[in-house]
Design a protein around this motif. Sequence first.
Motif, PDB file in Angstrom:
ATOM      1  N   MET A   1       0.831  -1.199   0.000  1.00  0.00           N
ATOM      2  CA  MET A   1       0.000   0.000   0.000  1.00  0.00           C
ATOM      3  C   MET A   1       0.868   1.252   0.000  1.00  0.00           C
ATOM      4  N   ALA A   2       0.440   2.272  -0.690  1.00  0.00           N
ATOM      5  CA  ALA A   2       1.173   3.532  -0.718  1.00  0.00           C
ATOM      6  C   ALA A   2       0.853   4.341   0.528  1.00  0.00           C
ATOM      7  N   TYR A   3       1.805   5.206   0.899  1.00  0.00           N
ATOM      8  CA  TYR A   3       1.649   6.046   2.081  1.00  0.00           C
ATOM      9  C   TYR A   3       0.584   7.118   1.843  1.00  0.00           C
ATOM     10  N   LEU A   4      -0.173   7.431   2.875  1.00  0.00           N
ATOM     11  CA  LEU A   4      -1.190   8.478   2.782  1.00  0.00           C
ATOM     12  C   LEU A   4      -1.092   9.423   3.972  1.00  0.00           C
ATOM     13  N   PRO A   5      -0.882  10.712   3.730  1.00  0.00           N
ATOM     14  CA  PRO A   5      -0.911  11.677   4.831  1.00  0.00           C
ATOM     15  C   PRO A   5      -2.340  11.947   5.276  1.00  0.00           C
ATOM     16  N   LEU A   6      -2.475  12.578   6.426  1.00  0.00           N
ATOM     17  CA  LEU A   6      -3.780  13.108   6.796  1.00  0.00           C
ATOM     18  C   LEU A   6      -4.194  14.159   5.781  1.00  0.00           C
ATOM     19  N   LEU A   7      -5.457  14.169   5.431  1.00  0.00           N
ATOM     20  CA  LEU A   7      -5.999  15.113   4.460  1.00  0.00           C
ATOM     21  C   LEU A   7      -6.927  16.070   5.201  1.00  0.00           C
ATOM     22  N   LEU A   8      -6.570  17.359   5.193  1.00  0.00           N
ATOM     23  CA  LEU A   8      -7.261  18.340   6.013  1.00  0.00           C
ATOM     24  C   LEU A   8      -7.788  19.498   5.177  1.00  0.00           C
ATOM     25  N   GLY A   9      -8.982  19.958   5.507  1.00  0.00           N
ATOM     26  CA  GLY A   9      -9.501  21.187   4.927  1.00  0.00           C
ATOM     27  C   GLY A   9      -8.898  22.385   5.650  1.00  0.00           C
ATOM     28  N   HIS A  10      -8.540  23.406   4.899  1.00  0.00           N
ATOM     29  CA  HIS A  10      -7.938  24.611   5.486  1.00  0.00           C
ATOM     30  C   HIS A  10      -9.022  25.668   5.642  1.00  0.00           C
ATOM     31  N   ARG A  11      -9.367  25.904   6.872  1.00  0.00           N
ATOM     32  CA  ARG A  11     -10.396  26.899   7.309  1.00  0.00           C
ATOM     33  C   ARG A  11     -11.843  26.598   6.930  1.00  0.00           C
ATOM     34  N   SER A  12     -12.453  25.684   6.706  1.00  0.00           N
ATOM     35  CA  SER A  12     -12.050  24.322   6.544  1.00  0.00           C
ATOM     36  C   SER A  12     -12.032  23.972   5.059  1.00  0.00           C
ATOM     37  N   SER A  13     -12.869  24.578   4.281  1.00  0.00           N
ATOM     38  CA  SER A  13     -12.946  24.244   2.866  1.00  0.00           C
ATOM     39  C   SER A  13     -13.443  25.451   2.090  1.00  0.00           C
ATOM     40  N   ARG A  14     -12.870  25.652   0.913  1.00  0.00           N
ATOM     41  CA  ARG A  14     -13.391  26.674   0.005  1.00  0.00           C
ATOM     42  C   ARG A  14     -13.859  26.035  -1.297  1.00  0.00           C
ATOM     43  N   ALA A  15     -14.198  24.763  -1.188  1.00  0.00           N
ATOM     44  CA  ALA A  15     -14.601  24.031  -2.379  1.00  0.00           C
ATOM     45  C   ALA A  15     -15.903  24.558  -2.959  1.00  0.00           C
ATOM     46  N   SER A  16     -16.735  25.158  -2.123  1.00  0.00           N
ATOM     47  CA  SER A  16     -17.999  25.730  -2.587  1.00  0.00           C
ATOM     48  C   SER A  16     -18.061  27.202  -2.204  1.00  0.00           C
ATOM     49  N   PRO A  17     -18.237  28.097  -3.177  1.00  0.00           N
ATOM     50  CA  PRO A  17     -18.323  29.528  -2.852  1.00  0.00           C
ATOM     51  C   PRO A  17     -19.551  29.866  -2.019  1.00  0.00           C
TER      52      PRO A  17
END
Length: 229
Positions: A1-17
């Motif tokens: 298996m490949a290594y996976l870091p923690l995946l975090l939203g920054h402030r928390s997310s700007r994926a949706s305006p």
Amino acid sequence: MAYLPLLLGHRSSRASPAVPENTLASFDLSLEHGCDGFEFDARLAACGTAVICHDPKVGKLTIASTQASRLPKLPRLTDVLQRYSQRAFLDIELKVKDLDSKVLTALSEHPPAQGYVVSSFIPDVVMDLEARSATVSIGIICETASQLSRWPKLPVDYVIAHQSLVNRELVQELHGAGIKIFVWTVNDAADMLRFGGWEVDAISSHDTKLLVPTFKTNGRIERSRGMNG
């Protein structure tokens, strides 16, 4: 298996305006996208209530000189800990001094089951946290080389570095010292995979809708090093 870091939203997310950052809706969105957790910013209102906001002002109101009752749209730190402590890694950035007792009390009342770090750009905040608790997980945030150079002299468990500062040698140096490294704010898929290849401990992104599929579609399913351990 490949290594996976923690995946975090920054402030928390700007994926949706349509979803403002540093809100319960944005935290929910990061988790809905498959993130392990999120970073968010805490400040003190005039009454001593810890509220969640990146900037020192909301509209024309300066948070530090405004009663929390006049800031009803800002989430409270205790509410965030209560709502997410069992299901998200929490990177709690302290934007100002004198928040240490508030955050330590909130953490004791709602211990994060998925891990956490209390972070700040301010070295005095780091020192105050260490003086108050021998067990709190502490991070120093760095945006410049000068800020990064301070980490060996601080009692930190994490270095949270801007992506422009991070290279393979830094990752190896920090890991060799027993320090975890988080990278922010990474919004390009190629950069995400590059940092993942260097085995950083977490990647923080505004684009959580891109972050999670970038790793999942590349078969990277192994969990990062144990946080807080």
